[in-house]
Structure formats: C-alpha cells, structure tokens
Scaffold this active site. Structure first.
Site, PDB file in Angstrom:
ATOM      1  N   ARG A   1      40.937 -47.089  32.840  1.00  0.00           N
ATOM      2  CA  ARG A   1      39.685 -46.340  32.669  1.00  0.00           C
ATOM      3  C   ARG A   1      38.546 -47.038  33.405  1.00  0.00           C
ATOM      4  NH1 ARG A   1      41.886 -45.642  27.429  1.00  0.00           N
ATOM      5  NH2 ARG A   1      42.403 -43.477  27.038  1.00  0.00           N
TER       6      ARG A   1
ATOM      7  N   ASP B   1      41.265 -41.699  19.178  1.00  0.00           N
ATOM      8  CA  ASP B   1      42.122 -42.831  18.786  1.00  0.00           C
ATOM      9  C   ASP B   1      42.181 -42.912  17.256  1.00  0.00           C
ATOM     10  OD1 ASP B   1      42.002 -44.352  21.676  1.00  0.00           O
ATOM     11  OD2 ASP B   1      40.114 -43.443  21.113  1.00  0.00           O
TER      12      ASP B   1
ATOM     13  N   ARG C   1      44.451 -40.253  16.049  1.00  0.00           N
ATOM     14  CA  ARG C   1      45.858 -40.621  16.275  1.00  0.00           C
ATOM     15  C   ARG C   1      46.308 -41.653  15.233  1.00  0.00           C
ATOM     16  NH1 ARG C   1      44.545 -41.110  22.627  1.00  0.00           N
ATOM     17  NH2 ARG C   1      45.158 -39.044  23.290  1.00  0.00           N
TER      18      ARG C   1
ATOM     19  N   HIS D   1      36.971 -47.247  23.896  1.00  0.00           N
ATOM     20  CA  HIS D   1      38.016 -46.226  24.006  1.00  0.00           C
ATOM     21  C   HIS D   1      38.855 -46.652  25.210  1.00  0.00           C
ATOM     22  CE1 HIS D   1      40.221 -42.556  24.362  1.00  0.00           C
ATOM     23  NE2 HIS D   1      39.664 -42.227  25.499  1.00  0.00           N
TER      24      HIS D   1
END
Ligand code: ADP
Length: 310
Positions: A85, A145, A148, A172
């Site tokens: 990222r 996240d 999840r 993140h």
C-alpha cells in the site's frame, strides 16, 4: 442526504451500490475523470434502485457535488498484485492534490471520507491539503479489518460477528494490530466465552485468524485483481453513522494529536462517529506487545507522511 463519490472505479461504484441498497442517501453523485465510466456506473446502479430504494443516482462534473453532506474520495490508482500500500503513495498523492482542490471549491462544508490507499496517509494528506478540521476528514482505516477480525472470531466461536467486540488498530496495512487482549463477546472475555462454548483459542487458532485478517486483501487481489464489495459496504456503514447521527463506535482513521507518544498522525482506533464526523476518540487498554505494535505502526505512518513533499 446527498453523497458525492469522486472516483467511480470499483471501490467508488461499490460504495454507491451499497448506499443505494441501504437506502441511506436521497441522492448519490458520481464524478470521475473518465466521465463515460461515471455515467455507466451511475446508470447501472440506478437500474438496481427500483428493486431496492428510492435513491437518485447520477453522474456529474465537480459542480454536481455542491450541497453534498459527505463526499467519498475513491479516486486514484488501485493496488497491483504484490504491490504494498505504501508503494501507491506517490501516485495517489498527486491525484489527491487535484481532487481535493476541485471538491472544496464546490462543497467546502462536506465531510470528506477517504477510501483510496494507502488510506491512512491519504487521510493525512487530505487533511493537510484541505485545511479542514481533522474530525471532518475521515479515512475508512481498519473498518474492514475489524469486520474481518469479528467475522473470523465469530465463526470460530459459533457466535454472530455482531456480538463480537474486537478491534484492529493502527495502519490499514501490514503493521496493523489485532487487539486480542480486550476482545469481548457479549460481555465476556474471549477466554471465558471460548471455555463456555468449548472452542478454545489455541496458538494455532490465533495465528490462523491473525493471518486471515492480515492477508485477506492480498488473497482477494491474487484471485480477482481488486477488493471492493467489502470496503464499499464499510464506507456505506460509516455514512450511516453520519447520516443518522448514530454515535457509533467504528475503527476509522483520522489525524490525531497524539497516539502512544506519536504526535499528529492518522491511523485507526475506535472512534465515535456521528453527524459532525468524528466526535470522540476512544483509546483502548492494551497489553504491552499491542501497545508496542501500535507505536511501531504510528511511527511507520508518520515517517511516510513526513517524507512526502506536497
Ligand atoms: P479502485 O479499485 O481503488 O476503485 P479503480 O482504478 O477501479 O480503483 O478506480 C479509480 C478511479 O479513479 C478510476 O475510475 C479513475 O478514472 C479515477 N481517477 C483517477 N484519477 C482521477 C482524478 N484526478 N480525478 C477523478 N477521478 C480520477
């Protein structure tokens, strides 16, 4: 409520679709430098609306964003297989300079909701470029996240994820921290509930869940090139908290004066979200390994942001 979306690619259009499904906005306006794409996405979503809600979905130029209460920024270049990222940073920072200026010219009072990756850094860049109060520049952060984490924990315990209260903190991305020590199910600690339902949290279970949360995006990108449905629904969930002034506790990113000794950095902790944007920050109690992990994550983000010249 009118919601604008800049970037009508996979993430932006999935957010638009989720908003239409949830019937949260009276109007959704899609803007993209590829206007034909924005028109096509808006038409496609609009055709779903008669089955779902009464949201008006249309494409426009920036001027069509006037009067929007929230504007999702999902423009930019998407993550390629294997690309970190942070490697996206330079490319997306340039896009945002352009986008934020155009948005503020027509909608200076909107809350900005950042979805482009690396999201924490894009959130901090947006706050810097815009000069808006930090609580009105919100990054989707670890909302997905956290979802999840709850879903994998819930599946292991045979309990609905909605009854699991557990948070993913920090970036993140790779340095994120799963806050195991203060996870609760109902009002019970993890150890308690695991014993009561007969599904112990062994080292193996913990490692499997940790891997499932941390590597979910990489696995999806490997299989289908991009992730978008999950984050689209996550963005709509944040907008629900704003639209209905819900004061929900969500893990979202925002420039924060100080986190575990690191000053002026955007990352996720649980925060109360309502009509004004972020209303309160909630710092959870952490064990020392989690605290160290969060500090590492904060320093990494802070160093990346400081290396960017705008
Ligand atoms: P993601 O999977 O993150 O949604 P996409 O590549 O599908 O990524 O979508 C990103 C969108 O952002 C593209 O439709 C692209 O045209 C748009 N975009 C890129 N730069 C700009 C810009 N400067 N202004 C408006 N839209 C932009």
């Amino acid at each position: 409520m009118k919601v604008g979306i800049v970037g009508a690619g996979m993430v932006g259009s999935s957010a638009g679709y989720a908003l239409a499904v949830m019937g949260l906005a009276s109007s959704v306006v899609l803007v993209d430098q590829n206007h034909d794409l924005a028109v096509a996405q808006a038409e496609d979503i609009a055709h779903a609306v008669p089955f779902l809600s009464s949201t008006i979905v249309e494409a426009a130029d920036y001027v069509g964003l006037a009067g929007a209460s929230v504007i999702i920024l999902a423009a930019g270049v998407s993550q390629k297989p294997g690309e970190s990222r942070l490697a996206l940073l330079e490319r997306n920072a340039a896009v945002f300079k352009d986008v934020v200026g155009n948005v503020l010219a027509v909608a200076p009072d909107a809350i900005l909701l950042i979805a482009s990756n690396p999201v924490d850094i894009m959130t901090q860049i947006t706050q810097r470029i815009s000069g808006l109060p930090a609580n009105r520049v919100i990054g989707s952060g670890t909302i997905l996240d956290t979802a999840r984490f709850r879903s994998l924990l819930g599946r292991h315990l045979g309990i609905s994820p909605q009854s699991v209260h557990a948070y993913v903190l920090g970036e993140h991305g790779d340095s994120e921290v799963l806050a195991w020590s203060n996870a609760k199910v109902g009002s019970l600690s993890l150890a308690d509930i695991a014993a009561q339902v007969g599904s112990p949290i062994t080292e193996h279970v913990r490692a499997t869940i940790d891997d499932g949360v941390r590597n979910a995006a990489y696995k999806i990108i490997k299989g289908k090139g991009a992730t978008y449905y999950g984050i689209g629904a996550g963005l709509a969930r944040i907008i629900k908290a704003i639209a209905q002034d819900q004061h929900d506790v969500l893990t979202v990113s925002c420039v924060t004066p100080e986190i575990v000794g690191v000053k002026d950095v955007a990352l996720s902790i649980p925060r109360v979200v309502g009509a004004q944007g972020i209303e309160t920050d909630l710092m959870p109690d952490l064990v020392s390994a989690e605290r160290d992990g969060l500090e590492k994550s904060a320093r990494l983000l802070k160093d990346s942001v400081e290396s960017i010249r705008l």
